[in-house]
Design a protein around this motif. Structure first.
Motif, PDB file in Angstrom:
ATOM      1  N   SER A   1       0.740  -1.134  -0.112  1.00 62.94           N
ATOM      2  CA  SER A   1       0.075  -0.167   0.021  1.00 62.94           C
ATOM      3  C   SER A   1       0.890   1.312  -0.069  1.00 62.94           C
ATOM      4  O   SER A   1       0.334   2.400   0.183  1.00 62.94           O
ATOM      5  CB  SER A   1      -0.826   0.036   1.333  1.00 62.94           C
ATOM      6  OG  SER A   1      -1.802  -1.113   1.148  1.00 62.94           O
TER       7      SER A   1
ATOM      8  N   LYS B   1      -6.148   0.110   8.261  1.00 66.16           N
ATOM      9  CA  LYS B   1      -6.103   1.581   8.003  1.00 66.16           C
ATOM     10  C   LYS B   1      -5.483   1.747   6.569  1.00 66.16           C
ATOM     11  O   LYS B   1      -6.169   2.705   5.730  1.00 66.16           O
ATOM     12  CB  LYS B   1      -4.897   2.315   8.966  1.00 66.16           C
ATOM     13  CG  LYS B   1      -4.792   3.734   8.742  1.00 66.16           C
ATOM     14  CD  LYS B   1      -6.234   4.316   9.460  1.00 66.16           C
ATOM     15  CE  LYS B   1      -6.038   6.027   9.487  1.00 66.16           C
ATOM     16  NZ  LYS B   1      -7.575   6.461   9.954  1.00 66.16           N
ATOM     17  N   CYS B   2      -4.656   1.089   6.166  1.00 65.31           N
ATOM     18  CA  CYS B   2      -4.386   0.998   4.629  1.00 65.31           C
ATOM     19  C   CYS B   2      -5.126   0.605   3.611  1.00 65.31           C
ATOM     20  O   CYS B   2      -5.412   1.017   2.525  1.00 65.31           O
ATOM     21  CB  CYS B   2      -3.147   0.129   4.312  1.00 65.31           C
ATOM     22  SG  CYS B   2      -1.546   0.424   5.049  1.00 65.31           S
ATOM     23  N   LEU B   3      -6.206  -0.078   4.147  1.00 66.36           N
ATOM     24  CA  LEU B   3      -7.316  -0.765   3.314  1.00 66.36           C
ATOM     25  C   LEU B   3      -8.750   0.179   3.550  1.00 66.36           C
ATOM     26  O   LEU B   3      -9.647   0.223   3.038  1.00 66.36           O
ATOM     27  CB  LEU B   3      -7.884  -2.141   4.001  1.00 66.36           C
ATOM     28  CG  LEU B   3      -6.344  -3.188   3.658  1.00 66.36           C
ATOM     29  CD1 LEU B   3      -7.289  -4.741   4.143  1.00 66.36           C
ATOM     30  CD2 LEU B   3      -6.550  -3.394   1.944  1.00 66.36           C
ATOM     31  N   GLU B   4      -8.606   1.376   4.504  1.00 65.25           N
ATOM     32  CA  GLU B   4      -9.452   2.306   4.759  1.00 65.25           C
ATOM     33  C   GLU B   4     -10.622   1.548   5.474  1.00 65.25           C
ATOM     34  O   GLU B   4     -11.879   1.765   5.202  1.00 65.25           O
ATOM     35  CB  GLU B   4      -9.988   2.969   3.374  1.00 65.25           C
ATOM     36  CG  GLU B   4      -8.943   3.748   2.903  1.00 65.25           C
ATOM     37  CD  GLU B   4      -9.246   4.643   1.441  1.00 65.25           C
ATOM     38  OE1 GLU B   4     -10.518   4.349   0.990  1.00 65.25           O
ATOM     39  OE2 GLU B   4      -8.426   5.405   1.073  1.00 65.25           O
ATOM     40  N   LEU B   5     -10.137   0.421   6.148  1.00 61.38           N
ATOM     41  CA  LEU B   5     -11.361  -0.398   7.110  1.00 61.38           C
ATOM     42  C   LEU B   5     -11.312  -0.048   8.440  1.00 61.38           C
ATOM     43  O   LEU B   5     -11.814  -0.775   9.287  1.00 61.38           O
ATOM     44  CB  LEU B   5     -10.985  -1.650   6.485  1.00 61.38           C
ATOM     45  CG  LEU B   5     -11.652  -2.101   5.134  1.00 61.38           C
ATOM     46  CD1 LEU B   5     -11.522  -3.587   4.972  1.00 61.38           C
ATOM     47  CD2 LEU B   5     -13.301  -1.647   5.190  1.00 61.38           C
TER      48      LEU B   5
ATOM     49  N   GLU C   1     -12.566   3.759  12.738  1.00 60.33           N
ATOM     50  CA  GLU C   1     -12.747   5.191  12.547  1.00 60.33           C
ATOM     51  C   GLU C   1     -12.924   5.851  11.262  1.00 60.33           C
ATOM     52  O   GLU C   1     -13.271   6.981  11.115  1.00 60.33           O
ATOM     53  CB  GLU C   1     -11.475   5.974  13.341  1.00 60.33           C
ATOM     54  CG  GLU C   1     -10.139   5.856  12.809  1.00 60.33           C
ATOM     55  CD  GLU C   1      -9.608   4.646  13.156  1.00 60.33           C
ATOM     56  OE1 GLU C   1      -8.362   4.569  13.012  1.00 60.33           O
ATOM     57  OE2 GLU C   1     -10.170   3.813  13.897  1.00 60.33           O
ATOM     58  N   ASP C   2     -12.777   5.063  10.370  1.00 57.98           N
ATOM     59  CA  ASP C   2     -12.679   5.460   8.861  1.00 57.98           C
ATOM     60  C   ASP C   2     -14.101   4.954   8.466  1.00 57.98           C
ATOM     61  O   ASP C   2     -14.623   5.638   7.277  1.00 57.98           O
ATOM     62  CB  ASP C   2     -11.774   4.778   8.003  1.00 57.98           C
ATOM     63  CG  ASP C   2     -10.214   5.265   8.153  1.00 57.98           C
ATOM     64  OD1 ASP C   2     -10.147   6.184   8.745  1.00 57.98           O
ATOM     65  OD2 ASP C   2      -9.246   4.242   7.807  1.00 57.98           O
TER      66      ASP C   2
ATOM     67  N   GLN D   1      -9.586  -4.210  -3.849  1.00 58.09           N
ATOM     68  CA  GLN D   1      -9.561  -2.707  -4.219  1.00 58.09           C
ATOM     69  C   GLN D   1      -8.647  -2.354  -5.296  1.00 58.09           C
ATOM     70  O   GLN D   1      -8.557  -1.477  -6.140  1.00 58.09           O
ATOM     71  CB  GLN D   1      -8.949  -2.290  -2.795  1.00 58.09           C
ATOM     72  CG  GLN D   1      -9.973  -2.174  -1.682  1.00 58.09           C
ATOM     73  CD  GLN D   1      -9.273  -1.554  -0.417  1.00 58.09           C
ATOM     74  OE1 GLN D   1      -8.125  -1.202  -0.482  1.00 58.09           O
ATOM     75  NE2 GLN D   1     -10.037  -1.458   0.846  1.00 58.09           N
TER      76      GLN D   1
ATOM     77  N   ARG E   1      -9.272  -0.063  -8.835  1.00 57.73           N
ATOM     78  CA  ARG E   1      -8.298   1.232  -9.206  1.00 57.73           C
ATOM     79  C   ARG E   1      -7.824   1.165 -10.606  1.00 57.73           C
ATOM     80  O   ARG E   1      -7.585   0.006 -11.187  1.00 57.73           O
ATOM     81  CB  ARG E   1      -7.041   1.126  -8.225  1.00 57.73           C
ATOM     82  CG  ARG E   1      -7.721   1.629  -6.707  1.00 57.73           C
ATOM     83  CD  ARG E   1      -6.404   1.477  -5.635  1.00 57.73           C
ATOM     84  NE  ARG E   1      -6.900   1.808  -4.561  1.00 57.73           N
ATOM     85  CZ  ARG E   1      -6.096   1.680  -3.354  1.00 57.73           C
ATOM     86  NH1 ARG E   1      -4.814   1.271  -3.457  1.00 57.73           N
ATOM     87  NH2 ARG E   1      -6.828   1.964  -2.183  1.00 57.73           N
TER      88      ARG E   1
END
Length: 274
Positions: free
Chosen positions: A172, A191-195, A198-199, A270, A274
């Motif tokens: 990532s 976090k890198c997967l936006e999961l 808090e995201d 993901q 992209r």
């Protein structure tokens, strides 16, 4: 872990051919939980060995007893030992098992146990596709040890989580903290997967359930680390640590494998978008 008559007969011959004296043969089987009286002469060592294998059959000690009876210590000749392993392999195959040998250790692997779950099979497929040798090595270790050495399987399950998370973080474009524990690595990967919890937007449907599930993923890694510290192969513990059975390994491997497969498949999905 229960073997059929052909395997028991084969193991009986192997035990006899080790050349152990009567007292040593009794001590060997007693080291795996039997309580046979120690005598210096047996009427028939073959009869005793057969009865001992039958008592061990179906117990959690069976796989390790097989590993030790096939030790190069008893069969130093490479060809002799290999022939015995091949003959026993043909027998256990009928019972749904396989024998994996590296020249020093022989592991009895259940073809229908934790090592053969669809989760690990899917995960192996992803590892082969990207030539992720570290991931594949962990899976092979799990396959070898889930039945015969649960502590080692738990250690490999924890390392599997670490390997997958580090790979996702690096691919990532981020840098993982070398001192991070498994749960910290999972949080970073999420976090890198936006999961990361808090995201997740508050307006999302089922947001509480989603956040609870994601928090649970991190807890899997934390509890795996705890379990490894208590019973696993790290921290100087023996691979035959007391209290662990193949069912504990299946719990650890199943949980770790499910988590890792979710992370890998999410990352790949993901990448496609992209």
């Amino acid at each position: 872990m229960r073997l059929g008559e052909a395997a028991i007969a084969n193991l009986t011959l192997i035990a006899y051919d080790t050349g152990m004296t009567s007292s040593r043969l009794i001590a060997f089987f007693n080291s795996f939980g039997l309580s046979e009286p120690v005598v210096h002469v047996l009427d028939s060592k073959k009869v005793f060995a057969e009865q001992a294998w039958r008592k061990l059959n179906g117990t959690d000690q069976m796989a390790e007893a097989i590993n030790q009876i096939l030790s190069p210590h008893y069969f130093p000749g490479v060809g002799d030992r290999e022939n015995r392993i091949n003959a026993l392999r043909r027998c256990v195959t009928r019972d749904g098992f396989d024998l994996v040998d590296d020249g020093d250790r022989t592991d009895l692997i259940s073809k229908s146990g934790a090592a053969a779950t669809s989760v690990l099979q899917h995960l192996r497929g992803h590892g082969e596709k990207i030539s992720h040798e570290n991931l594949l090595t962990r899976i092979r270790n799990i396959e070898r040890t889930s039945e015969s050495s649960p502590a080692d399987a738990i250690g490999s399950a924890k390392e599997l989580i670490e390997a997958v998370c580090k790979d996702i973080i690096e691919r990532s474009g981020a840098v993982f903290d070398k001192s991070a524990n498994p749960s910290g690595l999972v949080r970073h990967a999420l976090k890198c997967l936006e999961l990361a919890p808090e995201d997740i937007p508050e307006r999302s449907r089922g947001v509480d359930a989603i956040k609870a599930t994601l928090n649970g993923l991190g807890n899997i890694a934390h509890q795996m680390d705890e379990l490894r510290a208590l019973y696993g192969s790290g921290h100087g513990r023996s691979s035959s640590a007391r209290g662990l059975t193949p069912r504990h390994a299946r719990l650890a491997v199943g949980s770790a494998g499910t988590l890792c497969l979710f992370l890998v498949e999410t990352f790949e999905a993901q990448q496609v978008r992209r």
